[in-house]
Design a protein around this motif. Structure first.
Motif, PDB file in Angstrom:
ATOM      1  N   ASP A 124      10.265   3.679  -0.696  1.00  0.00           N
ATOM      2  CA  ASP A 124       8.834   3.975  -0.558  1.00  0.00           C
ATOM      3  C   ASP A 124       7.959   2.836  -1.065  1.00  0.00           C
ATOM      4  O   ASP A 124       7.018   2.413  -0.385  1.00  0.00           O
ATOM      5  N   ARG A 165       5.421   0.437   1.255  1.00  0.00           N
ATOM      6  CA  ARG A 165       3.973   0.410   1.014  1.00  0.00           C
ATOM      7  C   ARG A 165       3.466  -0.959   0.571  1.00  0.00           C
ATOM      8  O   ARG A 165       2.252  -1.169   0.508  1.00  0.00           O
ATOM      9  N   ASN A 166       4.377  -1.867   0.287  1.00  0.00           N
ATOM     10  CA  ASN A 166       3.973  -3.185  -0.222  1.00  0.00           C
ATOM     11  C   ASN A 166       4.539  -4.332   0.600  1.00  0.00           C
ATOM     12  O   ASN A 166       5.032  -5.322   0.062  1.00  0.00           O
TER      13      ASN A 166
END
Length: 497
Positions: free
Chosen positions: A386, A390-391
């Protein structure tokens, strides 16, 4: 237990002709030696124990004795200041379900032992003993992650299993470490503390094998450099031939400004972390991208570059998914028949993907352990973890490498890569905490540190192909990573024209 039963458990179906009908004895092991049941079992157990001892060979030579691999790897034997500490020893056998069971059992026990060093997990119990616990009694367990569910309320349920059973573990949405639980992937090994209540364990904390906080950040007493690069892809139409030639010239002190040449003078080792050539038939319609469609010619050209490097530099090579070895990890070394010119160069060291080599050790210094892994599993974790997703996904390669160090495994999820199970071993476990963790594959140049480990992902020497574009790979070409071993400072040198 009689002889027939023993051999059957070991996976052998034996003929009655082997036995002496009179006294149930068998000719075995040594010429003219008669062995009783007990002696046979004792000797087989001794052989099995010897074969399963990981990298503690009594001999210095470990060979690949098959048609695909004729090269020889030296374990614990120093060659020009370098020794191979961990590598894959090819095992000629047919794999079956028992190999997968043994493989995962070894992984579980190894990672469990790391976790048991945590003070909070000292009182860990087996999952089947949870039934003996009173409601809301504090407990700790360690297990594989079999399943992961995120509820509509925001809480997370992990199904953990060990060698005795399985249990559901609930992580409340209000826990301050819930983001760490969101990053959990299937098949990794975790520890959990909390309390048992009915059919659930309610978690208060989660633990990962991880790298110790006390890991030493080593430095050398001389200013010497090591260079890392990857994904050369010789043979592709958009291989940056001139740029790569300039890199070789720089190593030979014939390119760059004065400061850059001063660095080159002090380079002692160059590591190529896989995908030396573009290969043949690696992806659909690859032939349209190839300038050289003969695998032997691709390696011949690559060898000409490598063999022109000055002779006081040691070159270390591993393979990647484009090279002429099996795709399944761990990947063996190149066969001499594929790249004969490379084998004629005494300064070239071959090792497997993955492997660990040690450089510059002596009686006063333990040297630097360098873990090399091409990185085939990285795209999977760029999507499944996750915090990485997201990065930046693949742009967050440092987060991927950190994640794998925390899990002490380079591909914990079954299905994230193609692999060969090995009985009582797992070659993708990070059993030795390295000084350098070096990879490639996704064509990104990146350098970072985590708990004393320098994490390096190497760029490439190729432009973006249509296949790379489909897979979300944006190349970062024509750059190398140079590390000053005296300071551990990192320089990224750009060979763009």
């Amino acid at each position: 237990m009689n002889i027939a039963e023993f051999f059957l458990q070991k996976g052998f179906l034996i003929s009655p002709d082997l036995f002496n009908e009179k006294d149930n004895e068998i000719l075995f092991f040594d010429e003219n030696e008669i062995c009783t049941n007990e002696l046979i079992i004792d000797k087989l157990n001794h052989v099995e124990e010897k074969e399963n001892t990981n990298y503690k060979a009594e001999k210095e030579d470990t060979s690949f004795n098959n048609k695909e691999n004729t090269s020889e790897l030296k374990l614990d034997k120093k060659i020009n200041g370098l020794k191979i500490v961990r590598c894959y020893r090819n095992e000629l056998k047919k794999r079956d379900v028992t190999d997968f069971v043994s493989h995962f059992r070894y992984r579980f026990n190894f990672l469990k032992n790391i976790l048991l060093n945590r003070e909070e997990l000292q009182n860990t119990i087996s999952i089947n003993k949870l039934l003996d616990k009173k409601n809301k009694e504090n407990t700790s367990i360690i297990g594989f992650v079999r399943d992961k569910r995120i509820n509509k309320t925001g809480s997370i349920i992990l199904t953990l299993e060990d060698l005795t059973g399985e249990v559901s573990v609930l992580f409340n949405k209000n826990l301050d470490f819930l983001d760490s639980v969101k990053d959990v992937v299937l098949d990794e090994v975790v520890g959990v503390s909390g309390f048992a209540d009915g059919n659930f364990v309610y978690a208060s904390k989660i633990f990962f094998p991880d790298v110790p906080l006390t890991n030493e950040f080593k430095k050398y007493d001389k200013e010497e450099y090591i260079v890392f690069t990857s994904d050369v892809h010789v043979g592709n139409k958009i291989f940056f031939e001139k740029n790569f030639s300039n890199f070789i010239k720089w190593l030979n002190l014939d390119y760059g400004n004065e400061n850059q040449r001063k660095i080159a003078e002090k380079v002692k080792y160059v590591f190529f972390v896989g995908d030396l050539v573009d290969g043949i038939g690696v992806y659909p319609d690859q032939e349209d991208d190839l300038a050289i469609k003969d695998i032997h010619e691709q390696y011949e050209i690559f060898a000409n570059y490598i063999n022109s490097i000055r002779k006081d530099i040691i070159v270390v090579l591993i393979c990647g998914n484009h090279d002429a070895v099996r795709l399944s990890e761990p990947q063996p070394v190149l066969d001499k028949k594929i790249a004969p010119l490379l084998y004629k160069n005494e300064n070239v060291i071959f090792t497997t993907n993955p492997s660990i080599v040690n450089i510059l050790s002596d009686e006063n210094f333990s040297g630097f352990n360098i873990l090399m892994y091409h990185g085939f599993s990285f795209p999977y974790y760029s999507e499944e973890v996750d915090s990485v997703r997201r990065n930046g996904r693949l742009d967050g390669v440092d987060l991927i490498m950190k994640f794998l160090l925390q899990r002490r495994h380079m591909a914990p999820t079954h299905g994230c890569n193609t692999y060969v199970p090995t009985a009582n071993e797992d070659h993708l476990i990070i059993d030795i905490v390295p000084d350098f963790f070096v990879s490639g594959h996704i064509h990104k140049t990146n350098a970072s540190n985590y708990r004393g480990v320098t994490m390096l992902n190497c760029g490439c020497w190729i432009g973006q192909t249509e296949d790379q574009e489909k897979r979300g790979i944006i190349p970062d070409p024509n750059r190398i990573i140079a590390v000053n071993l005296q300071t551990r400072d990192i320089k990224i040198l750009n060979f763009e024209e």
